[in-house]
Write an enzyme that holds these catalytic residues in place. Structure first.
Site, short mmCIF file in Angstrom:
data_model
loop_
_atom_site.label_atom_id
_atom_site.label_comp_id
_atom_site.label_asym_id
_atom_site.label_seq_id
_atom_site.Cartn_x
_atom_site.Cartn_y
_atom_site.Cartn_z
N TYR A 135 -0.48 -8.04 8.27
CA TYR A 135 -0.48 -8.44 6.86
C TYR A 135 -1.91 -8.43 6.36
O TYR A 135 -2.75 -9.20 6.83
CB TYR A 135 0.16 -9.82 6.74
CG TYR A 135 0.25 -10.40 5.34
CD1 TYR A 135 0.05 -9.65 4.19
CD2 TYR A 135 0.56 -11.75 5.17
CE1 TYR A 135 0.14 -10.19 2.93
CE2 TYR A 135 0.67 -12.32 3.90
CZ TYR A 135 0.45 -11.53 2.79
OH TYR A 135 0.55 -12.08 1.54
N LYS A 169 2.22 -5.04 6.09
CA LYS A 169 2.38 -5.47 4.71
C LYS A 169 1.02 -5.29 4.05
O LYS A 169 0.07 -6.01 4.37
CB LYS A 169 2.85 -6.93 4.63
CG LYS A 169 2.95 -7.46 3.21
CD LYS A 169 3.33 -8.94 3.19
CE LYS A 169 3.38 -9.48 1.76
NZ LYS A 169 3.68 -10.95 1.74
#
EC number: 4.3.3.7
Length: 292
Positions: free
Chosen positions: A133, A161
């Site tokens: 992320y 992400k």
């Protein structure tokens, strides 16, 4: 399960700030009924920063219990100390979660080599699939495509992400990873463009209140029907943006309450309730989206 519209789920609380089991069940039922691909439990939107470690684990396990196999659950397990991130991740090794979302370390701002060693160490201590992320606006640390490419060679690091909102990252990362590495947008406003450039879905804040629309948009995009997907996206665009009129998850928690999905918009300090002006702005965006 790691593609399409994945919701970064809010953690519902009662007026005293305790996690509300009944509202959590209502939220999960809503996402099951409206086509959400998976749930991220206790990520940034789920207020991981203000839950104790015990509460963090309890909320993930409660989410698994209430989901009851109807929808995949991904646990947020990021921390800015590698040992802590490993401990959080290992807690869910045999829990039933399908993977973990691990944010780049925040505040201490490691080098690119530090980021590589951090995520490598986590991957070595679990068999769970790991979703990297990258959200430099919150962490103060930007994981560059070259580092993602190195990490993607590790077997159980399967996705990222990417929440910079920089669409050039899609091409840059795709050039450095295998075809089965999954690219997920972490920015609702640019998610459709991200998918049109080759991304596979979005981990979405907007999906908390527009689950069916986000699921439909992602499905259309996956089928190459971008004209139809863009009709949905244009209707949601004010909402994508105005859910960040104040720091996340302040606006989205209020929006969930406004739609009757949770009983309160209670947050824990230092997060405070939405201002009157912010509420009016989010309300107008909900109305524009046809949700209110």
């Amino acid at each position: 399960m790691f593609t399409g519209s994945i919701v970064a789920l809010v953690t519902p609380m009662d007026e005293k700030g305790n996690v509300s089991r009944s509202c959590l069940k209502k939220l999960i039922d809503y996402h099951v009924a409206n086509g959400t691909s998976a749930i991220v439990s206790v990520g940034t939107t789920g207020e991981s920063a203000t839950l104790s470690h015990d509460e963090h684990g309890d909320v993930v396990m409660m989410t698994l219990e209430l989901a009851d196999g109807r929808i995949p659950v991904i646990a947020g397990t990021g921390a800015n100390a590698t040992a802590e991130a490993i401990s959080l991740t290992q807690r869910f090794n045999d829990s039933g979660v399908v993977g973990c979302l691990t944010v780049t370390p925040y505040y201490n701002r490691p080098t690119q080599e530090g980021l590589f060693q951090h995520f490598k160490a986590i991957a070595e201590h679990t068999d769970l699939p790991q979703i990297l992320y990258n959200v430099p606006s919150r962490t103060g640390c930007d994981m560059l495509p070259e580092t993602v490419g190195r990490l993607a060679e590790i077997k159980n690091i399967i996705a990222i992400k990417e929440a910079t909102g920089n669409l050039t990252r899609v091409h840059q990362i795709k050039e450095l990873v295998s075809d089965d590495f999954i690219l997920l947008s972490g920015d609702d406003a640019s998610a459709l463009d991200f998918m049109q450039l080759g991304g596979h879905g979005v981990i979405s804040v907007t999906a908390n209140v527009a689950a069916r629309d986000m699921a439909d948009m992602c499905k259309l995009a996956a089928e190459g029907q971008f004209t139809e997907a863009r009709v949905i996206n244009q209707r949601l665009m004010p909402l994508h943006n105005k859910l960040f009129v104040e720091p996340n998850p302040i606006p989205v928690k209020w929006a969930c309450k406004a739609l009757g999905l949770v009983a309160t918009d209670t947050l824990r300090l230092p997060m405070t309730p939405i201002t009157d002006n912010g509420r009016d702005i989010v309300k107008a965006a909900l109305q524009h989206a046809g949700l209110l």
